[in-house]
Design a protein around this motif. Sequence first.
Motif, PDB file in Angstrom:
ATOM      1  N   HIS A 204       0.915  -1.563   0.206  1.00 47.82           N
ATOM      2  CA  HIS A 204      -0.357   0.180   0.009  1.00 47.82           C
ATOM      3  C   HIS A 204       0.533   1.563  -0.105  1.00 47.82           C
ATOM      4  O   HIS A 204       1.521   1.124   1.086  1.00 47.82           O
ATOM      5  CB  HIS A 204      -1.169   0.043   1.086  1.00 47.82           C
ATOM      6  CG  HIS A 204      -2.141  -1.265   1.146  1.00 47.82           C
ATOM      7  ND1 HIS A 204      -3.047  -0.821   1.657  1.00 47.82           N
ATOM      8  CD2 HIS A 204      -2.204  -1.234   0.148  1.00 47.82           C
ATOM      9  CE1 HIS A 204      -4.016  -1.753   1.772  1.00 47.82           C
ATOM     10  NE2 HIS A 204      -3.578  -2.294   0.442  1.00 47.82           N
ATOM     11  N   ALA A 207      -1.473   6.818   0.779  1.00 48.43           N
ATOM     12  CA  ALA A 207      -2.030   7.306   0.356  1.00 48.43           C
ATOM     13  C   ALA A 207      -3.319   6.173   0.247  1.00 48.43           C
ATOM     14  O   ALA A 207      -4.756   6.047   1.019  1.00 48.43           O
ATOM     15  CB  ALA A 207      -3.252   7.396  -1.009  1.00 48.43           C
ATOM     16  N   MET A 208      -3.164   5.039  -0.324  1.00 50.22           N
ATOM     17  CA  MET A 208      -4.062   3.554   0.217  1.00 50.22           C
ATOM     18  C   MET A 208      -4.091   3.034   1.785  1.00 50.22           C
ATOM     19  O   MET A 208      -5.099   2.775   2.390  1.00 50.22           O
ATOM     20  CB  MET A 208      -3.265   2.588  -0.540  1.00 50.22           C
ATOM     21  CG  MET A 208      -3.258   2.861  -1.936  1.00 50.22           C
ATOM     22  SD  MET A 208      -2.209   1.731  -3.288  1.00 50.22           S
ATOM     23  CE  MET A 208      -3.152   0.346  -2.910  1.00 50.22           C
ATOM     24  N   THR A 211      -5.795   5.550   3.095  1.00 48.28           N
ATOM     25  CA  THR A 211      -7.667   5.117   2.881  1.00 48.28           C
ATOM     26  C   THR A 211      -8.346   3.815   3.722  1.00 48.28           C
ATOM     27  O   THR A 211      -9.045   4.052   4.637  1.00 48.28           O
ATOM     28  CB  THR A 211      -7.995   4.914   1.555  1.00 48.28           C
ATOM     29  OG1 THR A 211      -7.473   6.136   0.985  1.00 48.28           O
ATOM     30  CG2 THR A 211      -9.530   4.311   1.325  1.00 48.28           C
ATOM     31  N   GLU A 212      -7.256   2.535   4.116  1.00 44.80           N
ATOM     32  CA  GLU A 212      -7.350   2.235   4.841  1.00 44.80           C
ATOM     33  C   GLU A 212      -7.797   1.815   6.024  1.00 44.80           C
ATOM     34  O   GLU A 212      -8.218   1.881   7.036  1.00 44.80           O
ATOM     35  CB  GLU A 212      -6.222   1.029   5.113  1.00 44.80           C
ATOM     36  CG  GLU A 212      -6.525  -0.269   5.502  1.00 44.80           C
ATOM     37  CD  GLU A 212      -5.456  -1.998   5.522  1.00 44.80           C
ATOM     38  OE1 GLU A 212      -6.144  -2.820   5.179  1.00 44.80           O
ATOM     39  OE2 GLU A 212      -4.250  -1.485   5.404  1.00 44.80           O
ATOM     40  N   HIS A 334      -6.477  -5.048 -12.107  1.00 40.76           N
ATOM     41  CA  HIS A 334      -5.982  -3.689 -11.661  1.00 40.76           C
ATOM     42  C   HIS A 334      -7.166  -2.970 -11.757  1.00 40.76           C
ATOM     43  O   HIS A 334      -7.728  -1.983 -12.400  1.00 40.76           O
ATOM     44  CB  HIS A 334      -5.190  -3.281 -12.136  1.00 40.76           C
ATOM     45  CG  HIS A 334      -3.925  -3.520 -12.360  1.00 40.76           C
ATOM     46  ND1 HIS A 334      -3.726  -4.044 -11.216  1.00 40.76           N
ATOM     47  CD2 HIS A 334      -2.901  -4.747 -12.530  1.00 40.76           C
ATOM     48  CE1 HIS A 334      -1.840  -4.251 -10.944  1.00 40.76           C
ATOM     49  NE2 HIS A 334      -1.433  -5.055 -11.696  1.00 40.76           N
ATOM     50  N   ASN A 336      -9.004  -0.751 -10.494  1.00 44.20           N
ATOM     51  CA  ASN A 336      -9.383   0.401  -9.801  1.00 44.20           C
ATOM     52  C   ASN A 336      -8.661   1.068 -10.178  1.00 44.20           C
ATOM     53  O   ASN A 336      -8.767   2.175 -10.597  1.00 44.20           O
ATOM     54  CB  ASN A 336      -9.420   0.320  -8.514  1.00 44.20           C
ATOM     55  CG  ASN A 336     -10.522   0.027  -8.260  1.00 44.20           C
ATOM     56  OD1 ASN A 336     -11.472  -0.816  -8.287  1.00 44.20           O
ATOM     57  ND2 ASN A 336     -10.355  -1.297  -6.733  1.00 44.20           N
ATOM     58  N   GLU A 337      -7.757   0.873 -11.744  1.00 45.45           N
ATOM     59  CA  GLU A 337      -7.038   1.505 -11.947  1.00 45.45           C
ATOM     60  C   GLU A 337      -7.190   2.015 -13.465  1.00 45.45           C
ATOM     61  O   GLU A 337      -6.246   2.821 -13.951  1.00 45.45           O
ATOM     62  CB  GLU A 337      -5.482   1.128 -11.929  1.00 45.45           C
ATOM     63  CG  GLU A 337      -5.037   1.322 -10.360  1.00 45.45           C
ATOM     64  CD  GLU A 337      -3.478  -0.053 -10.687  1.00 45.45           C
ATOM     65  OE1 GLU A 337      -2.976   0.662 -10.517  1.00 45.45           O
ATOM     66  OE2 GLU A 337      -3.434  -0.302  -9.392  1.00 45.45           O
ATOM     67  N   ARG A 381      -9.538   6.410  -7.262  1.00 43.93           N
ATOM     68  CA  ARG A 381      -8.937   6.356  -5.904  1.00 43.93           C
ATOM     69  C   ARG A 381      -7.816   7.890  -5.870  1.00 43.93           C
ATOM     70  O   ARG A 381      -8.457   9.153  -4.803  1.00 43.93           O
ATOM     71  CB  ARG A 381      -6.999   5.837  -5.904  1.00 43.93           C
ATOM     72  CG  ARG A 381      -6.547   6.256  -4.552  1.00 43.93           C
ATOM     73  CD  ARG A 381      -5.373   5.160  -4.561  1.00 43.93           C
ATOM     74  NE  ARG A 381      -4.710   4.797  -5.062  1.00 43.93           N
ATOM     75  CZ  ARG A 381      -3.583   5.939  -5.715  1.00 43.93           C
ATOM     76  NH1 ARG A 381      -3.503   6.662  -4.978  1.00 43.93           N
ATOM     77  NH2 ARG A 381      -2.372   5.286  -6.841  1.00 43.93           N
ATOM     78  N   GLN A 382      -7.543   8.421  -7.243  1.00 42.78           N
ATOM     79  CA  GLN A 382      -6.885   9.785  -7.114  1.00 42.78           C
ATOM     80  C   GLN A 382      -8.420  11.023  -7.198  1.00 42.78           C
ATOM     81  O   GLN A 382      -8.133  11.797  -6.250  1.00 42.78           O
ATOM     82  CB  GLN A 382      -6.481   9.835  -8.568  1.00 42.78           C
ATOM     83  CG  GLN A 382      -4.990   9.694  -8.209  1.00 42.78           C
ATOM     84  CD  GLN A 382      -4.137   9.660  -9.767  1.00 42.78           C
ATOM     85  OE1 GLN A 382      -4.748   9.519 -10.646  1.00 42.78           O
ATOM     86  NE2 GLN A 382      -2.819   9.589  -9.767  1.00 42.78           N
ATOM     87  N   VAL A 384     -11.281  10.581  -4.830  1.00 38.18           N
ATOM     88  CA  VAL A 384     -11.534  10.095  -3.620  1.00 38.18           C
ATOM     89  C   VAL A 384     -10.229  11.306  -3.049  1.00 38.18           C
ATOM     90  O   VAL A 384     -10.716  11.938  -2.294  1.00 38.18           O
ATOM     91  CB  VAL A 384     -11.907   8.581  -3.646  1.00 38.18           C
ATOM     92  CG1 VAL A 384     -11.627   8.929  -1.711  1.00 38.18           C
ATOM     93  CG2 VAL A 384     -12.483   7.590  -3.446  1.00 38.18           C
ATOM     94  N   GLU A 385      -9.284  11.045  -2.992  1.00 35.45           N
ATOM     95  CA  GLU A 385      -8.224  12.074  -2.183  1.00 35.45           C
ATOM     96  C   GLU A 385      -8.424  13.384  -2.614  1.00 35.45           C
ATOM     97  O   GLU A 385      -8.681  14.294  -1.706  1.00 35.45           O
ATOM     98  CB  GLU A 385      -6.972  11.700  -2.939  1.00 35.45           C
ATOM     99  CG  GLU A 385      -6.051  10.033  -2.499  1.00 35.45           C
ATOM    100  CD  GLU A 385      -5.397  10.229  -3.411  1.00 35.45           C
ATOM    101  OE1 GLU A 385      -4.501  10.694  -3.678  1.00 35.45           O
ATOM    102  OE2 GLU A 385      -4.724   8.610  -3.279  1.00 35.45           O
TER     103      GLU A 385
END
Length: 751
Positions: A204, A207-208, A211-212, A334, A336-337, A381-382, A384-385
Amino acid sequence: MVARSLQMKKQVRTYLSRHGFTLVWALGFGAWLGFGAWNYFNSAEVATPEQVVAARKQMTPGQLAYEKAFRSFETYFRLLGDPDDAKRFAANWQHRFDASGKLKTEEGTQAAIEEMSKVGSLLGCPAQFNGKCLFERAKRAYIRVHYNLGDADLPNLTDPKQRAEWSDMIDKTIDPKLLESEDGVFAAIRQMRDSLHMPFDLVHSPAMTKTETRVREAHFPGIGVPIAVTNVEKNKLGGLFHFFFGRPQSGSPLLGKVQLGDVVLAVNDRNLDGLTIEEAKQFFVGKPGDHLKLQVQRDQDSKPFEVDAVFTCAPDVPNCSSNANLGVDLGITHLNEIPLSEISQVIAEAPVEGSPALGKINEGDLIVAVNHESLNGLIVRQVVERIHGDVDTPVVLTLKRKDASGNYSKFDVTITRKVIEKHAVHFTALEDGIGLVVLDQISSLNVPADFAVAIARTVLPLASEALNGKTDAESLRLVAQFNELNQKLAQGATLDDASMRIAMKARDVYEELGQGGGFILDLTHNPGGEKSIFLDLAGQILPDGLVVSLREREFGTDRIMIHEDSLTPAFAISSDRPLGMGLEGATIHPSVRVPLLLPKKMSFKVLVGPNTASAAELTAGMLQTHKRAILIGRKLPGQKGHSSTLGKGSGQATIPLPYGFSLHVTYLEFYPGGERSNGRGLIADLDADGLSAQRELAIAEIKKDNLAMATRMEDTQLAKDRNREILGNDMRDRANEDHKPLESQDPSRFK
């Protein structure tokens, strides 16, 4: 006391999780480091369990929280850092605030832990980013924690010779230039991870990791809008994106030929790269009897191999002539990417109740920019950040909303970020007193309290109903208490010590007098969670017995331990012993158990599916092994035999690394209720086609159980009435005989 104890456990876990320093087996399973794991460290500095317990009795909540935080940091210093660094950290920080009074308040305690974390989280690395130091800490984590579950074909890092060979291989294959940047180190650690071939080991980024941590705390600074991505299937395969197989179900033509995680490169000699996901999926549906040739790759560095299969389908599958399949789920690597574009855009789901987005964002709105910057090219993910941020700060979202005519309007909304509490427990009161709980995950700290509320909301109305018609003062008082508490819980209250006692009384009333009702636990899409939270749930629903047996590597040693958690009516008992040693070599740790809230006689059904994994499988398997609940699975089209769950029977420790990185490292295998599930999954007792059918079947089975229980109770009452009548007749006959002179009585009647 029980409710207050659970709240204290949650508070202490929260202090630590903010810095990524809880020990988690993932699933993410989280547990405090047990005394046995300290054997690796300097034993002369470790107090006995009795000394620790005595010392903690004298501690304030702040001192206890700081002590646990310190021990967590110190544990990882000793595990991953250099010995001298670990000693310096202990000398500087263990008693740093003893005389300051800072630990007397929650705010002071949090500030003290924050100050300690700035040093502790570096684990001896420099404050300025140092890729070589970070990589070395990650390598030590694998060397001192990793366990290959006894697979002879995988590197065994508990064997000194294999460990040395693996370490040399890593040193020779990792490009030193990768260690010069954060992205490079991230890639190097993933390369090291891949060499161990464990599908659930994760690396991770900061950032990951953050999030966790937020998932574990269940608190997110944001606007309270779940998001998804549109038209994912319009994206093309290739590069990072490939089909991979789930675990083949029983009866699948691929059973024994492919494994979970195998990647599909080509079908019938057609390379899938360049095809959209939607186009490529068509290759995996055909007519019964059609042959399919697959090119499959097991590992990134392994040679592809070919697999032949024949399409099949069950007799009851509609349109079987053209809708046969291979009896296995397909995933996308992948997923989510996938980058956002004009094709795949962010779409808003319904805002969370009470969130700042209510009234500003509608379900179905497209989010095309954040703070006036386009989202094209970013991954989810980006996004969300960018939406997350500091509490009480504004964020500007550019939305596209479709009107009744199908036309889109584009406009900006400004929303002030708030702390959003996310709940993983979703309760619905169904007809006939049946409670349905959908449990999303077993990671968040609020799960045990929310789950207890769901059980209480199921039992309280049934207990109140059981007392209907009774006019004594005690029954009337209990009915009033049950109804009042149920109303408060429905309005969002949680169980404190007093209300917990009322909920337990309702359980007892139902146990003695209650009929009907039931409890359905939906784990169909539950990926797992933390061990400590799972054990809290187990205490609420399992009367007694073996909860779980673990085979785990003792951190920092080559020793494999057997750890077991069991329940008795009054106690929770954990035990540890080295593999191969009998119970005479076990160390026993008893403690007061979490109160049982679900009545033992209440009908209980659990819904599972191919995505039920890890701690969710642990929960379902424990209940199935003890025959406390029936598992109702979801059958795939064309599948033969009963359905099963994912089969993730391994646990991963979440290991914090410097600079905010973290690892999930496999170190244990678990056995729900003592039965092995890794690579096999749990076999459902009953099956249905889809979630709606699963729920309908569960309700039907509960009603069947309740009818059988009512019949038994009626038969029991009839038998009691008959016995009472016979006894009454005998007593009358005896009385009549007793009035006769002794010589006239018939003694044979009363033998």
